[in-house]
Design an enzyme around this catalytic site. Sequence first.
Site, PDB file in Angstrom:
ATOM      1  N   SER A   1      41.133  27.099  19.442  1.00 15.21           N
ATOM      2  CA  SER A   1      41.290  25.878  18.863  1.00 15.21           C
ATOM      3  C   SER A   1      40.866  25.887  17.389  1.00 15.21           C
ATOM      4  CB  SER A   1      40.320  24.821  19.750  1.00 15.21           C
ATOM      5  OG  SER A   1      39.994  23.590  18.871  1.00 15.21           O
TER       6      SER A   1
ATOM      7  N   TYR B   1      32.272  21.934  23.618  1.00 15.25           N
ATOM      8  CA  TYR B   1      33.524  22.397  23.257  1.00 15.25           C
ATOM      9  C   TYR B   1      33.529  23.619  22.182  1.00 15.25           C
ATOM     10  CZ  TYR B   1      38.707  22.208  22.957  1.00 15.25           C
ATOM     11  OH  TYR B   1      40.051  22.540  22.519  1.00 15.25           O
TER      12      TYR B   1
END
Length: 260
Positions: free
Chosen positions: A142, A155
Amino acid sequence: MLKGKVAVVTGSTSGIGLAYARAFAKEGANIVINGLGDAAAIEKERAAIESDFGVKCAYSPANMLKADEIEGMVRLAETTFGSCDILVNNAGIQHVAPIEDFPIDTWNMIIAINLSAAFFAMRAAIPGMKARKWGRIINTASAHALVASPFKSAYVSAKHGIAGLTKTAALETATFGITCNAICPGYVWTPLVEKQIPDTAKARGISEEEVKKNVMLAAQPTKEFVTVEEVAALAVFLCSENARSITGSMQQIDGGWVAE
């Protein structure tokens, strides 16, 4: 380009993962898909991969919280199709909360699914890749593998961990014809994202278009979502012989997010 190869893609019953699976199948690879969802819907997608591209596709229900089931998923590819040549670690979950309010169980689950599961899959797949002197490992990271955002501690930590795992695996496998890279998308247009827009617009008292441009895409200079097809096309390239010298890299596909 990938005829005769076998690709295992976690979290591939929808969204980015399904796009990966279909893109590899289009190039001739047999596929093992994995993920959650309605059984009939999963079977429909599995059968569509076979009928659309003339390849074989198996489904593994492996739970990404369980190391033995993850290993079993890799073994399924090897016993059914003869190998696991391409491994894409794509499964992931998200939760948003301040650190002091972040549920401990949720922290543990995000680290397990977003990071540890990738390690377990790589641990199972790498020996066969080394023996065949060829392999491609792609980890869906990401933009948050490279930069942080508030309220996403688990995350961001997991995706930074994926970056380190990717680099380590690349170094360990560099002389075996194996590459290991991470794809780092920004906001990608998926059904999950699309479903969030009306509720967010209502909650904030703004239009759906304003939600897209000024909330979701606030950090993305292009003000456009990345498409799943673009992400999948990058993955296909990373599996090509022209990409054999690309390893240990973080491939940004984020509309310029990390450049700011």
